[in-house]
Design a protein around this motif. Structure first.
Motif, PDB file in Angstrom:
ATOM      1  N   ASN A 753       7.937  -2.220 -12.370  1.00 53.29           N
ATOM      2  CA  ASN A 753       8.349  -2.048 -10.933  1.00 53.29           C
ATOM      3  C   ASN A 753       7.899  -3.229 -10.017  1.00 53.29           C
ATOM      4  O   ASN A 753       8.383  -3.519  -8.997  1.00 53.29           O
ATOM      5  N   CYS A 771      14.018  -2.788 -11.368  1.00 51.38           N
ATOM      6  CA  CYS A 771      13.486  -1.755 -10.841  1.00 51.38           C
ATOM      7  C   CYS A 771      14.345  -0.357 -11.169  1.00 51.38           C
ATOM      8  O   CYS A 771      13.565   0.774 -11.548  1.00 51.38           O
ATOM      9  N   ALA A 774      11.878   0.301 -14.332  1.00 49.35           N
ATOM     10  CA  ALA A 774      10.962   0.975 -14.004  1.00 49.35           C
ATOM     11  C   ALA A 774      10.914   2.442 -13.606  1.00 49.35           C
ATOM     12  O   ALA A 774      10.184   3.354 -13.936  1.00 49.35           O
ATOM     13  N   SER A 790       8.950   3.431  -7.584  1.00 51.91           N
ATOM     14  CA  SER A 790       9.949   2.566  -8.284  1.00 51.91           C
ATOM     15  C   SER A 790      11.492   2.977  -7.543  1.00 51.91           C
ATOM     16  O   SER A 790      12.239   1.964  -7.165  1.00 51.91           O
TER      17      SER A 790
END
Length: 887
Positions: A753, A771, A774, A790
Motif C-alpha cells: 500500500n 495498490c 495491497a 489501500s
C-alpha cells in the motif's frame, strides 16, 4: 409571515405552516439548485447543467427563464425572499435560517463549538428533526444525486455525534428504541453497533449487549470475512468485565470540581493579609471578576496563605474550586504551558476530550464560555509572568482568581485591576507563634533567648522556621540553644541551604540518599513506586523513608499518595545529588525512573487497548517498581494524573534513547484524550528520525528482521511527513523485501500500500498494480482498515492518471469500509479525495459539498487539517487540499 424552504425531504415551501404549490419536478429542481446556493449567484450554464445534466435542449434558457419567473412570483409573495436576475446568473436572497439545509448546518456547527454537552445535544436533536426523508426526495439528476451523497454523510455524522452525546449524558433509555431501529437498517455499521451495545448495557441488559456483539461478529465474518474492529472488541471485553468506567460521564453543568490541596496544618499569623483578601470579595451581587495577586520572596508562605484563604471562602463558590501549580520557578525550567492548565480545568468539569480544541486561543475561549454564569474559585500557584496567566482568566462576574508569584505581575494589576497582596516576612510575634504551635509553648517559653536567635537566624521566613521546628519536634531532648548555635553563621534570607543542610544531615542514610535522588525526578509530583524506582528500593522500604522526609518537612504529601517538593528544596536536592552521587549512580537512577514510567505506561496502554500490538520491551531492570494497575479505570486515572510527568519523562528519555518507546506507549491515551498537540510535542520529525534509525541499528544487531521491517516503515512514514517521498520509497522497498523474506503477509500488505501511495505521488506507472496488490493482500489477511487505506491509494493512483470514474469507485469502497470500522479522520480524508476527483472533472459544486462533509468531521475532531480545507473552500480555487494520510 413565517416562510420555510425545504430540501431535506420533498422540495417544498410553506408560509405560516401552509404548503405552497412549487410546480412540477423540473421547476422544483430549479428551486433546489438555487436553495443549495442561497445568497450566491448561480450562473445560467451551471443552473442548466444541474437541471438537465449536460443534455439541456436548445430551449433550455427560455425554459429556465419561465421556471425562474414563476418561482420569482412565488418567493416574492412571501415577502421574505427575493429572486433576481444578475449579469452572470440568478440570485436567490433569503435568510439562511429559513432554508432547512442551511439551518441544519448552522445548528450542527453550533453544537460542535459549544462546550456544554446538554446544549450541544439539544442543538443536534433540533438539527436532525429538520430531516423529513432523503434530501430532494424524488428528484433525480446526477448533480442532485451527488449533493445527496454528501448530505447523507453530514446527516450520518450528526446522528452518530448526537448518539454519543446522549450516551455521555445518561440518556441511554430514551435513545435505545431509535438505536435498535437504526441498527436493523444498517447492521454492519460498527460505530452504531457499539452505541447500541453500550445503551443496552447501561439499561441493565448486559446479556443483550453481548448478544448484539455476537450477531455483529457473525455477520461481519459471513459477509465481509472480517472480525469486529479493535474498538468494538475492546468495548465487548469491558462489558464482559462490567467495567465501572462505562458509566455515563456527568455533564459539565452538573460537575463541581474540588481541587484545592489541603490547607496548612498549623497556619499562624497573616491576619492583616487575610483581612485584605477578604475585602476583595463583593458585599452584594458580583459585577466583575476579582483577581488577587499574592507576591513575595521564595519561602515566605505565599501558597500557604492562598490555600488557607481559599478554603475559608470556598463555600461562596458553589460551582467549583480549581487549583494548578504553574511551576513558574521550577529548578528544571519545566514551566507549565497555559494551554495544558486549561485542558486540566476542562477535564475537571468533565468536558469530553473530543470537544477540547488544540489552539490556545480556542481553548481560552472555551474555558471562558464554560465559566459564564458560574461562581468558581481558581488558584493559580507559582505563576511565572502575566503572559502565563492571561489565558487562564475566566472573564466573567462571580469568579475569583488567586495568583501567587515571586514576581510582582504589575501588568495584571494595571490591565485587569488585580488586587496586590505583598507578603513580607513574618513579624517577630508571628514567628514566635509558629514555633510554639509546632514545638510546644512550654518548650519555647523555657528558652526565650534561643528562640529569639532561631527567629533571627531564620530571618522570619516561614519555610526556614517550619523546617527548624520540625527538627526540634523530632528531637524533644535537644536544647533549642544547640539548634540556634548551628544557625549562627547562616543567613537564610539569602541562603536557605544552611537550614536545609542541618535538617538533611539528621536524616538516616537511606532517607538522605532518597532525598538527593528526588532531584533527578521529572515533573511536579511523584508517587511511592516512582520514588522507589529512583532509589532502587521496593515500595515497602521506600514508604518509611518518605514518611521520614515528610516529618522533616523536606517533602509534602499534597494529596494521598502523591508527593512534591518546594522549589527551593528541589533545587537543594539537585545540588546535593551532583555533589555526593557519582555520574554512574545518577545515570542508573534516571534509567530506573524512566523504566518505571515506560513499563507502567505500557501496562496502562494494554488495559486501554487489549487488542493492540505493544512494542516489545526488555524486562524491567532490578530495582524498578512499575505502578500496579488493575483495570481500564485505574489505567486512565494514572495516565491522566501523571500526564505532566509523562511529558517531561519523554523529554528526559531523549538523551537516554528511550523516547520513541515511551511516546509509542502513550499514543492511545494522547489520542483518546485529544492530546494530539502534546503527542506531537514529545518529538519533532527530525528527532524521531534519529531515534528510529538508532532503533533500526539495534534490531539489525539482534538480527530481528520483524523489528527491522517495522522501523523501515516508520522511517518511510517520517520521510513522507517531511515531504521526502523518494526517500520514503527507498525505506518502504527495503521493508517489503524483508517482509517477503520472512513470509509476513500483513507486512507485505502494508508495504504494498505504501509503495503504491508513494509511487502514485512520484508518477510511477506501476502504482496502480501495487495498490491492487495491497487491496488483495489486506482482504486475504482480514485487515479492513488496511483494505480501506489501500482502496483510497488505488483511487488516488487512478485520479492522478485522469481516470475519475475508476477513482470515485475506489474511493467509494474506501469510504464504506472506513465508516464500517468507525475511523472518523480516515473517513474525512477519503471525502477530501472524492472532492478532488469531482473538482478535476469540473464538478466544483459537488466537490465543495463533499469537502464540507469532510470539514464537519475534521472540525469535530479539532484536527489541524481542518484549516487548509476551510481555506480551500473559502478560496474555491486550486483543487489540491493540504491534507495527508495520518499513517
Amino acid at each position: 409571515m413565517t416562510v420555510e424552504f425545504r430540501v431535506l425531504g420533498d422540495v417544498a415551501v410553506s408560509v405560516d405552516g401552509q404548503g405552497v404549490d412549487v410546480g412540477h419536478a423540473r421547476q422544483r429542481c430549479v428551486l433546489a439548485a438555487l436553495l443549495v446556493d442561497a445568497n450566491r449567484v448561480v450562473p445560467v450554464p451551471t443552473l442548466a447543467d444541474r437541471v438537465w445534466a449536460g443534455h439541456s435542449p436548445g430551449s433550455a434558457r427560455n425554459a429556465l427563464s419561465g421556471y425562474v419567473s414563476r418561482l420569482r412570483r412565488l418567493v416574492t409573495a412571501t415577502g421574505e425572499a427575493r429572486l433576481a436576475r444578475q449579469p452572470s446568473g440568478y440570485l436567490l436572497t433569503v435568510d439562511p435560517t429559513a432554508v432547512d439545509l442551511h439551518r441544519f448546518r448552522h445548528l450542527v456547527a453550533l453544537a460542535r463549538s459549544t462546550p456544554d454537552r446538554s446544549e450541544a445535544l439539544t442543538l443536534l436533536t433540533e438539527a436532525l428533526r429538520l430531516w423529513r426523508g432523503d434530501a430532494f426526495a424524488t428528484l433525480d439528476t446526477p448533480w442532485l444525486n451527488g449533493i445527496r451523497v454528501a448530505l447523507d454523510a453530514e446527516r450520518l455524522a450528526a446522528e452518530l455525534d448526537r448518539n454519543d452525546l446522549a450516551l455521555d449524558l445518561g440518556r441511554h433509555a430514551d435513545l435505545l428504541p431509535e438505536l435498535t431501529a437504526r441498527a436493523a437498517t444498517d447492521p454492519l455499521d460498527e460505530r452504531l453497533a457499539a452505541q447500541l451495545m453500550l445503551a443496552l448495557y447501561r439499561n441493565g441488559r448486559q446479556a443483550d449487549a453481548l448478544h448484539r456483539y455476537d450477531q455483529l461478529r457473525q455477520r461481519l465474518a459471513e459477509e465481509l470475512g472480517a472480525d469486529p474492529s479493535p474498538a468494538v472488541r475492546q468495548l465487548h471485553q469491558r462489558i464482559l468485565a462490567a467495567d465501572l468506567a462505562l458509566a455515563p460521564v456527568p455533564d459539565a453543568a452538573e460537575v463541581v470540581p474540588r481541587q484545592l490541596p489541603a490547607p496548612p496544618a498549623a497556619f499562624i499569623g497573616r491576619a492583616r493579609e487575610l483581612e485584605h483578601l477578604h475585602a476583595i470579595l463583593p458585599a452584594g451581587e458580583p459585577s466583575t471578576m476579582e483577581i488577587a495577586v499574592v507576591t513575595g520572596t521564595a519561602g515566605v508562605g505565599k501558597t500557604a496563605l492562598a490555600l488557607q484563604w481559599a478554603h475559608r471562602v470556598a463555600p461562596q463558590f458553589p460551582d467549583g474550586q480549581l487549583y494548578v501549580n504553574l511551576r513558574g520557578f521550577d529548578p528544571t525550567g519545566s514551566v507549565l504551558d497555559p494551554a495544558e492548565a486549561i485542558r486540566g480545568f476542562l477535564h475537571a468539569f468533565a468536558v469530553p476530550s473530543r470537544s477540547i480544541p488544540a489552539g490556545l486561543d480556542t481553548l481560552a475561549a472555551q474555558w471562558r464560555s464554560l465559566l459564564a454564569g458560574k461562581r468558581v474559585l481558581v488558584v493559580l500557584d507559582n505563576a511565572r509572568d502575566v503572559e502565563q496567566i492571561r489565558p487562564l482568566l475566566p472573564g466573567t462576574p462571580g469568579c475569583l482568581v488567586v495568583v501567587t508569584s515571586r514576581n510582582r505581575l504589575t501588568g495584571l494589576i494595571a490591565d485587569h485591576g488585580a488586587h496586590p497582596v505583598t507578603l513580607d516576612l513574618l513579624d517577630h510575634g508571628e514567628a514566635h507563634d509558629l514555633l510554639a504551635a509546632r514545638v510546644g509553648g512550654n518548650r519555647i517559653a523555657g528558652e526565650p533567648d534561643a528562640v529569639n536567635e532561631i527567629i533571627t537566624r531564620c530571618a522570619r521566613l516561614p519555610l526556614a522556621l517550619t523546617i527548624t521546628a520540625a527538627r526540634a519536634a523530632m528531637h524533644p531532648a535537644f536544647p533549642l540553644a544547640s539548634l540556634a548555635a548551628e544557625l549562627t553563621n547562616a543567613d537564610p534570607l539569602t541562603d536557605l541551604r544552611a537550614v536545609f543542610s542541618w535538617s538533611y544531615q539528621t536524616l538516616t542514610p537511606a532517607a538522605a540518599r532518597l532525598f538527593r535522588l528526588l532531584g533527578l525526578h521529572v515533573g511536579p509530583e511523584f508517587t511511592a513506586p516512582a520514588a522507589g524506582s529512583l532509589a532502587g528500593l521496593p515500595v515497602a522500604e521506600v514508604r518509611p523513608l518518605l514518611v521520614e522526609l515528610a516529618d522533616a518537612h523536606l517533602v509534602t504529601e499534597r494529596t494521598l499518595g502523591r508527593f512534591t517538593l518546594h522549589d527551593l528544596l528541589f533545587a537543594y536536592a539537585i545540588e546535593l545529588n551532583q555533589e555526593h552521587d557519582s555520574g554512574a549512580e545518577r545515570h542508573r537512577a534516571t534509567n530506573r525512573m524512566l523504566e518505571h514510567y515506560l513499563h507502567t505506561a505500557q501496562e496502562a496502554d494494554r488495559l486501554l487497548q487489549p487488542d493492540g500490538k505493544p512494542i516489545r520491551l526488555t524486562s524491567a531492570q532490578g530495582g524498578v517498581t512499575p505502578q500496579v494497575l488493575a483495570d481500564h479505570e485505574q489505567a486512565m486515572s494514572w495516565l491522566a494524573t501523571q500526564h505532566p510527568v509523562l511529558v517531561e519523562a519523554v523529554r528526559k528519555a531523549e538523551s537516554a534513547g528511550a523516547a520513541p518507546a515511551l511516546s509509542w506507549t502513550l499514543a492511545t491515551f494522547f489520542d483518546r484524550r485529544a492530546h494530539w498537540h502534546t503527542w506531537a510535542a514529545t518529538g519533532g520529525y527530525d528527532e524521531a528520525y534519529v531515534h528510529v534509525r538508532r532503533a533500526l541499528e539495534l534490531f539489525e544487531a539482534r538480527c530481528d528482521d520483524v523489528g527491522r521491517a517495522k522501523m523501515l516503515l516508520a522511517l518511510s512514514w517520517i520521510r513522507d511527513r517531511q515531504d521526502r517521498v523518494a526517500d520514503a520509497m527507498i525505506h518502504t522497498r527495503q521493508a517489503d523485501e524483508l517482509y517477503r523474506d520472512i513470509g509476513d503477509r500483513h507486512g507485505q500488505a502494508r508495504a504494498a500500500n505504501m509503495l503504491g501511495w508513494f509511487g502514485a505521488r512520484l508518477g510511477d506507472p506501476t502504482a496502480v498494480g501495487l495498490c491492487r496488490r495491497a487491496v488483495v493482500l489486506h482482504q486475504e489477511v482480514g485487515d479492513r482498515y488496511g483494505e480501506a487505506a489501500s482502496w483510497d491509494s488505488l483511487g488516488y493512483a487512478h485520479h492522478l492518471l485522469g481516470d475519475a470514474d475508476e477513482a470515485l469507485d475506489c474511493y467509494g469502497q474506501a469510504l464504506k469500509l472506513h465508516r464500517t470500522v468507525g475511523h472518523r479522520y480516515d473517513e474525512a480524508y477519503v471525502l477530501v479525495h472524492i472532492g478532488e476527483a469531482h473538482a478535476a472533472t469540473g464538478e466544483d459544486h459537488v466537490a465543495a459539498e463533499t469537502w464540507r462533509a469532510a470539514l464537519a468531521i475534521l472540525t469535530e475532531l479539532d484536527h489541524p487539517d481542518a484549516e487548509p480545507l476551510r481555506a480551500r473552500l473559502a478560496a474555491a480555487g486550486d483543487p489540491r487540499v493540504g491534507i495527508t494520510r495520518r499513517g
